[in-house]
Write a protein that holds these residues in place. Structure first.
Motif, PDB file in Angstrom:
ATOM      1  N   GLU A  32       0.830  -1.205   0.000  1.00 52.46           N
ATOM      2  CA  GLU A  32       0.000   0.000   0.000  1.00 52.46           C
ATOM      3  C   GLU A  32       0.864   1.255   0.000  1.00 52.46           C
ATOM      4  OE1 GLU A  32      -3.431   0.294  -0.059  1.00 52.46           O
ATOM      5  OE2 GLU A  32      -3.615  -1.865  -0.304  1.00 52.46           O
ATOM      6  N   ALA A  34      -0.980   4.393  -0.924  1.00 51.70           N
ATOM      7  CA  ALA A  34      -2.113   5.217  -1.374  1.00 51.70           C
ATOM      8  C   ALA A  34      -1.745   6.703  -1.341  1.00 51.70           C
ATOM      9  CB  ALA A  34      -3.318   4.958  -0.471  1.00 51.70           C
ATOM     10  N   PRO A  35      -2.267   7.504  -2.314  1.00 50.35           N
ATOM     11  CA  PRO A  35      -3.281   7.165  -3.306  1.00 50.35           C
ATOM     12  C   PRO A  35      -2.718   6.582  -4.609  1.00 50.35           C
ATOM     13  CG  PRO A  35      -2.780   9.492  -3.483  1.00 50.35           C
ATOM     14  CD  PRO A  35      -1.937   8.947  -2.354  1.00 50.35           C
ATOM     15  N   SER A  38      -2.837   0.964  -4.296  1.00 50.69           N
ATOM     16  CA  SER A  38      -3.756   0.435  -3.280  1.00 50.69           C
ATOM     17  C   SER A  38      -4.621  -0.662  -3.877  1.00 50.69           C
ATOM     18  CB  SER A  38      -4.647   1.540  -2.721  1.00 50.69           C
ATOM     19  OG  SER A  38      -5.608   0.999  -1.822  1.00 50.69           O
ATOM     20  N   LYS A  39      -4.754  -1.746  -3.154  1.00 51.45           N
ATOM     21  CA  LYS A  39      -5.581  -2.866  -3.633  1.00 51.45           C
ATOM     22  C   LYS A  39      -7.056  -2.497  -3.665  1.00 51.45           C
ATOM     23  CE  LYS A  39      -6.031  -5.194   0.886  1.00 51.45           C
ATOM     24  NZ  LYS A  39      -5.272  -4.203   1.678  1.00 51.45           N
ATOM     25  N   ASP A  40      -7.447  -1.457  -2.944  1.00 56.82           N
ATOM     26  CA  ASP A  40      -8.848  -1.049  -2.882  1.00 56.82           C
ATOM     27  C   ASP A  40      -9.238  -0.062  -3.979  1.00 56.82           C
ATOM     28  OD1 ASP A  40      -9.292  -2.592  -0.563  1.00 56.82           O
ATOM     29  OD2 ASP A  40      -8.487  -0.992   0.703  1.00 56.82           O
ATOM     30  N   GLY A  45      -4.579   1.367  -8.236  1.00 58.36           N
ATOM     31  CA  GLY A  45      -4.088   2.730  -8.007  1.00 58.36           C
ATOM     32  C   GLY A  45      -3.423   3.325  -9.231  1.00 58.36           C
ATOM     33  N   PHE A  66      -0.680  -7.745  -3.617  1.00 52.97           N
ATOM     34  CA  PHE A  66      -0.410  -6.850  -2.501  1.00 52.97           C
ATOM     35  C   PHE A  66      -0.107  -7.636  -1.235  1.00 52.97           C
ATOM     36  CE2 PHE A  66      -2.616  -4.092  -5.385  1.00 52.97           C
ATOM     37  CZ  PHE A  66      -2.137  -2.817  -5.101  1.00 52.97           C
ATOM     38  N   THR A 159      -0.211   2.994   8.397  1.00 52.10           N
ATOM     39  CA  THR A 159      -0.289   3.752   7.147  1.00 52.10           C
ATOM     40  C   THR A 159       0.291   5.160   7.292  1.00 52.10           C
ATOM     41  OG1 THR A 159      -2.472   4.737   7.596  1.00 52.10           O
ATOM     42  CG2 THR A 159      -2.437   2.551   6.549  1.00 52.10           C
ATOM     43  N   GLU A 161      -1.150   7.747   6.046  1.00 53.29           N
ATOM     44  CA  GLU A 161      -2.322   8.595   6.309  1.00 53.29           C
ATOM     45  C   GLU A 161      -2.563   8.737   7.808  1.00 53.29           C
ATOM     46  OE1 GLU A 161      -6.422   9.090   3.823  1.00 53.29           O
ATOM     47  OE2 GLU A 161      -5.895   7.079   4.507  1.00 53.29           O
ATOM     48  N   SER A 189      -6.608  12.643  -0.050  1.00 49.22           N
ATOM     49  CA  SER A 189      -7.185  11.905   1.068  1.00 49.22           C
ATOM     50  C   SER A 189      -8.323  12.683   1.738  1.00 49.22           C
ATOM     51  CB  SER A 189      -6.106  11.596   2.114  1.00 49.22           C
ATOM     52  OG  SER A 189      -6.699  11.119   3.307  1.00 49.22           O
TER      53      SER A 189
END
Length: 253
Positions: A32, A34-35, A38-40, A45, A66, A159, A161, A189
């Protein structure tokens, strides 16, 4: 005799076709970031989407797995089906891996509060501050002697973030972070939107890093490396990343 010869030829051709098919897929490990990674997020990404575009132009499919930072690098070494890992720089390059063309260059240093800037002349000056770092992120080599001597007060979080939220709320004095990642998070974010103007990147970076893909020193890995290096164009990659971020901006709110 003819039948046995036919079987031998058939098996050889099948194996060759299987190898050719598998070589169309390039498998890398990542974590990860992000941004940008990211696997989400769609296509993993912005950066992963840009890398996929590069391989797609060469008729290949980039497969990305990931994992947490430490595990991602470990699996890249141990798994035969993995061709490399990303992101990588010359300082954290593992043995039996070769770094690709440089994808991105960025400073690595400190995030701080605008009302409490960190003033330092030598690295030892950072020892009096409480600093955030992500679990598994390697410190710059120049900081390792201080850390080994327990002269750095580091608090880890899962993270970047979360580290920046803690910094903004006064629970940390500073955060170790990549400059490009810092500005990417501050811009995209949702959790950090209310802290715009309260956080900044320290004017004095600790290191300047060149990032690329680390490819394994195997037949498949070397093929993937040569393929990537032959087609990669930094301008096209930057356009791809920028387009992705604009198109998916709402995902970060």
């Amino acid at each position: 005799m003819c039948f046995r010869l036919f079987i031998l030829v058939f098996v050889t051709l099948t194996a060759s076709l299987s190898f050719a098919k598998s070589s169309k897929k390039i498998h890398i490990m990542t974590f990860e970031f992000a941004p940008y990674i990211s696997k989400d997020l769609p296509d993993g990404g912005a950066v992963i989407a840009g890398l996929k575009d590069i391989f797609r132009k060469n008729g290949q499919e980039l497969v990305v797995t990931f994992a947490p930072v430490i595990r991602a690098k470990k699996q890249a070494v141990e798994r035969d089906d993995v061709d490399g890992y990303f992101p990588a720089n010359p300082e954290n390059l593992q043995k039996s891996f070769t770094l690709s063309k440089i994808i991105h260059s960025s400073s690595w240093g400190l995030a701080e509060r605008t009302d409490n800037p960190i003033r330092w002349n030598k690295l030892e000056d950072l020892g009096k501050y409480k600093v955030g770092n992500v679990v598994g992120y390697e410190l710059a080599a120049v900081l390792k002697p201080l850390n080994d001597a327990k002269q750095l007060n580091i608090e880890e979080a899962p993270t970047d973030e979360l580290n920046l939220v803690k910094l903004a709320n006064g629970r940390l004095d500073m955060v170790f972070i990549d400059k490009g990642l810092f500005y990417g998070l501050m811009e995209n974010s949702g959790q950090l939107q209310s802290f715009k103007g309260k956080l900044q990147f320290n004017a004095k970076p600790i290191e300047q890093y060149d990032y690329g893909v680390a490819f394994k020193d195997t037949q498949r890995g070397r093929k993937a490396l040569n393929s990537f290096n032959s087609i990669f164009q930094s301008k096209d990659f930057e356009i791809s990343v920028g387009t992705y971020l604009k198109k998916n901006k709402k995902l970060f709110k």
